[in-house]
Design a protein around this motif. Structure first.
Motif, PDB file in Angstrom:
ATOM      1  N   GLU A 192       0.702  -0.875  -0.032  1.00 35.63           N
ATOM      2  CA  GLU A 192       0.017   0.106  -0.196  1.00 35.63           C
ATOM      3  C   GLU A 192       1.140   1.724  -0.186  1.00 35.63           C
ATOM      4  N   ILE A 193       0.365   2.228  -0.796  1.00 33.28           N
ATOM      5  CA  ILE A 193       1.292   3.686  -1.140  1.00 33.28           C
ATOM      6  C   ILE A 193       0.367   4.802  -0.524  1.00 33.28           C
ATOM      7  N   SER A 194       0.880   5.513   0.267  1.00 30.78           N
ATOM      8  CA  SER A 194      -0.134   6.597   0.445  1.00 30.78           C
ATOM      9  C   SER A 194       0.394   7.621   0.171  1.00 30.78           C
ATOM     10  N   ILE A 195      -0.640   8.666  -1.202  1.00 36.51           N
ATOM     11  CA  ILE A 195       0.053   9.937  -1.686  1.00 36.51           C
ATOM     12  C   ILE A 195      -0.853  10.463  -1.368  1.00 36.51           C
ATOM     13  N   ASP A 196      -0.907  12.194  -1.335  1.00 38.36           N
ATOM     14  CA  ASP A 196      -2.034  13.002  -1.215  1.00 38.36           C
ATOM     15  C   ASP A 196      -1.088  14.436  -3.039  1.00 38.36           C
ATOM     16  N   ALA A 197      -2.339  14.259  -3.480  1.00 44.61           N
ATOM     17  CA  ALA A 197      -2.166  15.175  -4.841  1.00 44.61           C
ATOM     18  C   ALA A 197      -2.600  15.815  -4.692  1.00 44.61           C
ATOM     19  N   ASN A 198      -2.132  16.962  -6.036  1.00 44.70           N
ATOM     20  CA  ASN A 198      -3.168  18.171  -6.312  1.00 44.70           C
ATOM     21  C   ASN A 198      -4.368  17.715  -7.729  1.00 44.70           C
ATOM     22  N   ASN A 199      -5.224  17.807  -8.026  1.00 44.09           N
ATOM     23  CA  ASN A 199      -6.254  17.400  -8.496  1.00 44.09           C
ATOM     24  C   ASN A 199      -5.549  17.610 -10.388  1.00 44.09           C
ATOM     25  N   GLY A 200      -4.634  16.678 -10.793  1.00 46.09           N
ATOM     26  CA  GLY A 200      -4.333  17.511 -12.196  1.00 46.09           C
ATOM     27  C   GLY A 200      -3.150  16.177 -12.538  1.00 46.09           C
ATOM     28  N   ASP A 201      -2.569  16.035 -10.633  1.00 48.62           N
ATOM     29  CA  ASP A 201      -1.019  15.354 -11.137  1.00 48.62           C
ATOM     30  C   ASP A 201      -1.329  14.402 -11.050  1.00 48.62           C
ATOM     31  N   VAL A 202       0.258  13.137 -12.012  1.00 49.34           N
ATOM     32  CA  VAL A 202      -0.137  12.091 -12.297  1.00 49.34           C
ATOM     33  C   VAL A 202       1.240  10.781 -11.315  1.00 49.34           C
ATOM     34  N   ILE A 203       0.515  10.758 -10.792  1.00 50.58           N
ATOM     35  CA  ILE A 203       1.235  10.078  -9.438  1.00 50.58           C
ATOM     36  C   ILE A 203       2.202   8.568  -9.804  1.00 50.58           C
ATOM     37  N   GLU A 204       2.740   8.714 -10.324  1.00 54.31           N
ATOM     38  CA  GLU A 204       3.931   7.248 -10.592  1.00 54.31           C
ATOM     39  C   GLU A 204       4.256   6.410  -9.899  1.00 54.31           C
ATOM     40  N   ALA A 205       3.512   5.264  -8.927  1.00 54.99           N
ATOM     41  CA  ALA A 205       3.455   4.692  -7.780  1.00 54.99           C
ATOM     42  C   ALA A 205       4.698   3.166  -8.349  1.00 54.99           C
ATOM     43  N   THR A 206       5.515   2.773  -7.388  1.00 59.88           N
ATOM     44  CA  THR A 206       6.657   1.822  -7.648  1.00 59.88           C
ATOM     45  C   THR A 206       6.210   0.965  -6.592  1.00 59.88           C
ATOM     46  N   TYR A 207       6.293  -0.722  -7.017  1.00 61.34           N
ATOM     47  CA  TYR A 207       6.251  -1.173  -6.288  1.00 61.34           C
ATOM     48  C   TYR A 207       7.018  -2.684  -6.415  1.00 61.34           C
ATOM     49  N   PHE A 208       7.512  -3.021  -5.851  1.00 61.54           N
ATOM     50  CA  PHE A 208       9.182  -4.014  -5.703  1.00 61.54           C
ATOM     51  C   PHE A 208       8.167  -5.083  -5.080  1.00 61.54           C
ATOM     52  N   ILE A 209       8.671  -6.027  -6.227  1.00 62.29           N
ATOM     53  CA  ILE A 209       7.940  -7.391  -6.241  1.00 62.29           C
ATOM     54  C   ILE A 209       9.586  -8.870  -6.253  1.00 62.29           C
ATOM     55  N   LYS A 210       9.078  -9.699  -5.656  1.00 52.04           N
ATOM     56  CA  LYS A 210       9.994 -10.150  -5.186  1.00 52.04           C
ATOM     57  C   LYS A 210      10.165 -12.061  -5.545  1.00 52.04           C
ATOM     58  N   ASN A 211      10.968 -13.093  -6.987  1.00 51.63           N
ATOM     59  CA  ASN A 211      10.546 -13.827  -7.599  1.00 51.63           C
ATOM     60  C   ASN A 211      11.127 -14.992  -6.321  1.00 51.63           C
ATOM     61  N   TRP A 212      10.308 -15.732  -5.486  1.00 51.16           N
ATOM     62  CA  TRP A 212      10.742 -16.803  -4.440  1.00 51.16           C
ATOM     63  C   TRP A 212      11.461 -17.855  -4.799  1.00 51.16           C
ATOM     64  N   SER A 213      10.934 -17.737  -5.812  1.00 52.75           N
ATOM     65  CA  SER A 213      10.642 -19.661  -6.685  1.00 52.75           C
ATOM     66  C   SER A 213      12.092 -19.545  -7.448  1.00 52.75           C
ATOM     67  N   ASP A 214      11.448 -21.022  -7.553  1.00 53.86           N
ATOM     68  CA  ASP A 214      13.525 -21.125  -8.955  1.00 53.86           C
ATOM     69  C   ASP A 214      12.673 -21.368 -10.353  1.00 53.86           C
ATOM     70  N   ASP A 215      11.115 -20.784 -10.515  1.00 57.13           N
ATOM     71  CA  ASP A 215      10.724 -20.931 -11.976  1.00 57.13           C
ATOM     72  C   ASP A 215      10.540 -19.626 -12.063  1.00 57.13           C
ATOM     73  N   TYR A 254      -2.516  26.704 -11.989  1.00 54.76           N
ATOM     74  CA  TYR A 254      -1.494  25.327 -11.058  1.00 54.76           C
ATOM     75  C   TYR A 254      -1.323  24.085 -12.441  1.00 54.76           C
ATOM     76  N   THR A 255       0.159  23.990 -12.927  1.00 56.31           N
ATOM     77  CA  THR A 255       0.255  23.287 -13.303  1.00 56.31           C
ATOM     78  C   THR A 255       0.153  22.416 -13.214  1.00 56.31           C
ATOM     79  N   PRO A 256      -0.470  20.849 -13.458  1.00 60.96           N
ATOM     80  CA  PRO A 256      -0.592  19.521 -12.478  1.00 60.96           C
ATOM     81  C   PRO A 256       1.130  19.078 -12.615  1.00 60.96           C
ATOM     82  N   GLU A 257       1.780  17.731 -11.940  1.00 57.40           N
ATOM     83  CA  GLU A 257       2.758  17.881 -11.368  1.00 57.40           C
ATOM     84  C   GLU A 257       3.026  16.354 -11.277  1.00 57.40           C
ATOM     85  N   ASN A 258       4.190  15.432 -12.359  1.00 57.89           N
ATOM     86  CA  ASN A 258       4.594  13.931 -12.124  1.00 57.89           C
ATOM     87  C   ASN A 258       4.661  14.399 -10.762  1.00 57.89           C
ATOM     88  N   ARG A 259       4.560  12.689  -9.406  1.00 57.86           N
ATOM     89  CA  ARG A 259       4.525  12.560  -8.558  1.00 57.86           C
ATOM     90  C   ARG A 259       5.452  11.243  -8.135  1.00 57.86           C
TER      91      ARG A 259
END
Length: 137
Positions: free
Chosen positions: A15-38, A120-125
Motif C-alpha cells: 500500500e502506498i499513501s500519497i496526497d496530490a493536487n487534482n491533475g497530478d500524475v502519481i507514478e507508484a513503484t511497487y517492488f516484487i520478488k520471485n521467491w521460486s526457482d521458476d 496550477y500546473t499539474p506535476e508528476n509525483r
C-alpha cells in the motif's frame, strides 16, 4: 485484503499513501520478488479504476530476482477528497493486490488585479513502496 503469499510477493508494503493536487500524475513503484526457482509470467495487471494505468500488462520475473510494477494514477478525474484505488496482479493461479490511497485537492487559480491568473500546473509525483528493496529478505 488478498494475502501476499505465493512464489511472487510484494517487497515492503503493498500500500502506498500519497496526497496530490487534482491533475497530478502519481507514478507508484511497487517492488516484487520471485521467491521460486521458476520464471514467473504476470498474466495481467487489472486496476479497478480506469484512472490507473499499469506500465505494462504482462511481465516476466526471473527466479530469485527483485523487479517492479509501475502504476500511473491520473488524478485529473478523481474527485477531491480521499481516494482508494486497488489493482490486481494475476499470475498462474495466484493473485495479489496493490493499493494506492491518499487525498486529492483542487488548486484554484489565483487572481490579482491587473495580472494574468496564476493557474496550477499539474506535476508528476513519483513514489515507491520501499526505498531499497534489496535490503529486505
Amino acid at each position: 485484503e488478498i494475502p501476499n503469499t505465493g512464489p511472487l510477493r510484494i517487497v515492503g508494503p503493498g500500500e502506498i499513501s500519497i496526497d496530490a493536487n487534482n491533475g497530478d500524475v502519481i507514478e507508484a513503484t511497487y517492488f516484487i520478488k520471485n521467491w521460486s526457482d521458476d520464471t514467473i509470467i504476470i498474466d495481467q495487471i487489472v486496476p479497478e479504476c480506469i484512472c490507473v494505468t499499469p506500465e505494462e500488462p504482462t511481465k516476466t520475473i526471473l527466479p530469485n530476482s527483485v523487479d517492479s510494477i509501475l502504476l500511473y494514477l491520473n488524478t485529473k478525474h478523481v474527485p477531491p477528497g480521499p481516494y482508494f484505488k486497488r489493482t490486481f496482479v494475476d499470475y498462474g493461479p495466484h493473485t495479489f493486490e496493490l493499493i494506492l490511497k491518499g487525498k486529492t485537492k483542487v488548486i484554484r487559480p489565483i487572481y490579482k488585479k491587473g495580472q494574468k491568473p496564476i493557474i496550477y500546473t499539474p506535476e508528476n509525483r513519483p513514489v515507491k513502496n520501499i526505498q531499497n528493496p534489496n535490503e529486505t529478505h
